[in-house]
Write an enzyme that holds these catalytic residues in place. Structure first.
Site, short mmCIF file in Angstrom:
data_model
loop_
_atom_site.label_atom_id
_atom_site.label_comp_id
_atom_site.label_asym_id
_atom_site.label_seq_id
_atom_site.Cartn_x
_atom_site.Cartn_y
_atom_site.Cartn_z
N ARG A 89 -25.78 -6.13 -11.43
CA ARG A 89 -27.41 -6.11 -11.53
C ARG A 89 -27.83 -6.69 -12.92
O ARG A 89 -28.90 -6.90 -13.17
CB ARG A 89 -28.06 -4.76 -10.96
CG ARG A 89 -27.74 -3.75 -11.98
CD ARG A 89 -28.34 -2.39 -11.65
NE ARG A 89 -28.20 -1.23 -12.19
CZ ARG A 89 -27.22 -0.50 -12.08
NH1 ARG A 89 -26.15 -0.41 -11.26
NH2 ARG A 89 -26.74 0.76 -12.99
N TYR A 90 -26.61 -6.29 -13.94
CA TYR A 90 -27.33 -6.74 -15.11
C TYR A 90 -26.76 -8.16 -15.49
O TYR A 90 -27.03 -8.72 -16.81
CB TYR A 90 -26.59 -5.77 -16.06
CG TYR A 90 -27.34 -4.36 -15.93
CD1 TYR A 90 -28.43 -4.04 -16.24
CD2 TYR A 90 -26.24 -3.28 -15.87
CE1 TYR A 90 -28.70 -2.62 -15.95
CE2 TYR A 90 -26.73 -1.91 -15.61
CZ TYR A 90 -28.01 -1.70 -15.75
OH TYR A 90 -28.49 -0.45 -15.67
N THR A 91 -25.64 -8.61 -14.72
CA THR A 91 -24.99 -10.10 -15.46
C THR A 91 -25.79 -11.16 -14.30
O THR A 91 -26.07 -10.87 -13.46
CB THR A 91 -23.71 -9.83 -15.28
OG1 THR A 91 -23.19 -9.67 -13.88
CG2 THR A 91 -23.15 -8.74 -16.09
#
Length: 565
Positions: A89-91
């Site tokens: 979800r961060y990349t």
């Protein structure tokens, strides 16, 4: 777990890349969240957990895992220290340009398709693969009862080998090694023994020795002989953090003596590990010990196993892989030409009708105006002007702007262009040599576009196995043996000439009623022979004699020689 020899991809990798292709995530587009990519991949094509999909996605973005990454990642995708990627979800990610080249012409009926896991949509069995990806990026996989371990290679070298094989189909695997010097790992390093590399390429399997790139440098600002060992490249798939811990453990266990400090000075510019040595320590000895006891030197066990025709697992030589790639490209180029020919003929057919219609445009307009509806107009055009159904439909859909004089000229020019294209494509399909020419041309263009310098150095000669002698510095020493059988090894600096009067240094401490009987000068790598009064002789290396201080007694000869008491 096994790659297809045609595109060098495992199913999970192919499904991820195709999902990104469907999402329009080209190299020039804006990247999207990896959670979106993994979600679409699992939902549409890969019926497994998103963790497995994300791991495969992250690896394709790691420039220390793939020689030519297939994914451009934004964010933390792991490191050579073994750090895991950040959560999906961060990349964000998108396709690299080389990945795009793998899918060029996929929409031109060039590949075979199969239903996805729930038979709702179709997925490609393999990619058109303009590049021989199996050799370029290699692969690692463990299947049921078999495993594959293919190293990455340099694009320029592989392209040259493929071009040579196209021109010389009878070339052997050994001939191709004149172009492919050996694996080219993304982490660099040095590989040894050209003979072992050639044998591995011929047989499809074998061990190749990789060694880190290390230099012995004199310490900046140091006085006297003070050295550092600076490591700038490590072997492929070696965890840097674990390597440093291993060196530290060896120092603590006193298996390697002479290291003062150990620093990881790696940054965005590149990898750097500094091993700071103590004063007057022979640096080559320490470096040899590091090669022997750590992963600064390791073997890569090559096993070039891949699926032939998508079904049959087979260990392949480098020639087998390149032949499979060339055969695959022959099929792709032929299918693409057939597709383009079909589309060109369809367009030429319509253009012929439009040009013919413009020559009799007044009669055609009158016919259409007298018709009761669209269907009636269509029938009348076919009946009175001998147009085909397709041509009649195109005429009815023609815009009024086409009636302009210049527009007719554009149609005639396009028709001429299509007829020339049709002729070229027909000649291409009739000539296997022309098809090979297209393959060579495209491969040469890709070589010019993406080719780069080799990162891994190849040394022709093989490495000898480390012996204890290689780990001991060659230096002059003094050996003393007492009447009682005590022996020891000392450095010459232990003794010095005293020019002034006064009490001298004690040369050696011996037991009561014992005295020195032999005082010898030798080299640590020399052999020393011990003769007994019973006619027996024993041989050992000078460095095996225990080193001791000036004031110690030493050790009994019987302790390290099998001398009968």
């Amino acid at each position: 777990a096994l790659p297809d020899v045609r595109d060098g991809l495992k199913p999970v990798q192919r499904r991820i890349l195709y999902t990104m292709h469907e999402l329009g995530l080209t190299a020039g587009a804006k990247s999207r969240k990896c959670a979106k990519i993994t979600g679409d991949t699992t939902g549409n094509y890969h019926p497994h957990g998103t963790i497995a999909v994300y791991d495969a996605l992250a690896r394709m973005a790691q420039d220390f895992s793939l020689r030519y990454p297939l994914v451009i990642g934004q964010g933390n995708f792991g490191s050579v220290d073994g750090d895991p990627p950040a959560a999906e979800r961060y990349t964000e990610a998108k396709l690299s340009r080389i990945a795009e080249e793998m899918m060029v012409d996929i929409d031109k009926e060039t590949v075979e398709w199969q239903p996805n896991y729930d038979a709702v949509r179709l997925e490609p069995k393999y990619f058109p693969a303009k590049l021989p990806n199996l050799l370029l990026n290699g692969t690692v996989g463990i299947a049921v009862g078999m495993a594959t371990n293919i190293p990455p290679h340099n694009l320029t070298e592989v392209s040259d080998a493929a071009l040579h094989l196209i021109d010389n189909p009878k070339a052997t695997a050994e001939d191709l090694t004149e172009f492919i010097k050996g694996p080219d790992f993304p982490t660099g390093g040095v590989i040894f023994d050209k003979k072992a590399i050639v044998n591995a390429y011929i047989q499809g399997k074998g061990a190749i020795t990789i060694r880190a790139k290390a230099e012995i440098k004199e310490r900046k600002g140091a006085k006297g002989e003070q050295y550092d060992i600076v490591i700038t490249e490590i072997p492929y798939q070696v965890n840097k953090a674990e390597l440093i811990v291993k060196i530290a453990d060896l120092v603590q266990a006193k298996k390697i003596e002479g290291i003062r400090d150990l620093r990881d000075e790696s940054d965005k510019e590149g990898l750097t590990i500094v091993v700071e040595l103590k004063n007057d320590v022979p640096p080559q000895k320490i470096l040899n010990q590091l090669y022997q006891y750590t992963d600064l030197q390791k073997d890569f066990h090559m096993n070039m196993l891949a699926l032939k025709n998508g079904l049959e697992p087979q260990v392949m030589s480098v020639k087998d892989i390149l032949e499979a790639y060339i055969d695959h490209r022959k099929i792709i180029v032929r299918r693409r030409a057939e597709f383009d020919l079909k589309r060109a003929e369809e367009r030429a057919h319509i253009l012929t009708g439009l040009v013919k219609a413009l020559d009799s445009i007044d009669k055609i307009i009158t016919t259409i105006r007298k018709s009761s509806d669209k269907e009636d107009a269509h029938k009348n055009l076919v009946k009175y002007f001998k147009f085909t159904d397709i041509q009649a439909t195109a005429i009815l859909e023609m815009r009024l702007q086409t009636l302009a004089a210049l527009e007719k000229g554009k149609l005639e020019a396009e028709l001429k262009e299509k007829k020339a294209l049709i002729e070229d494509l027909q000649l291409l399909l009739k000539s296997p040599a022309k098809i090979l020419g297209v393959i060579k041309k495209e491969l040469g263009e890709l070589k010019e576009k993406y080719g780069d310098e080799r990162r891994t150095k190849v040394v022709a000669t093989g490495l000898k196995e480390f012996h204890e002698e290689d780990l001991v510095p060659q230096e002059e020493v003094i050996i003393t043996i007492s009447h009682g059988g005590y022996i020891k090894r000392l450095k010459p600096e232990t003794f010095k000439t005293q020019h002034r009067g006064g009490k001298g240094l004690i040369g050696s401490d011996v037991a009561e009623e014992d005295f020195l009987k032999h005082f010898l000068s030798a080299d640590t790598h020399d052999n020393i022979l011990f003769f007994t009064d019973r006619g027996r002789v024993f041989q050992t290396k000078v460095y095996e004699i225990p080193e001791a201080s000036r004031t110690s007694k030493g050790k009994l000869v019987h302790n390290f020689l099998e001398v009968p008491t």
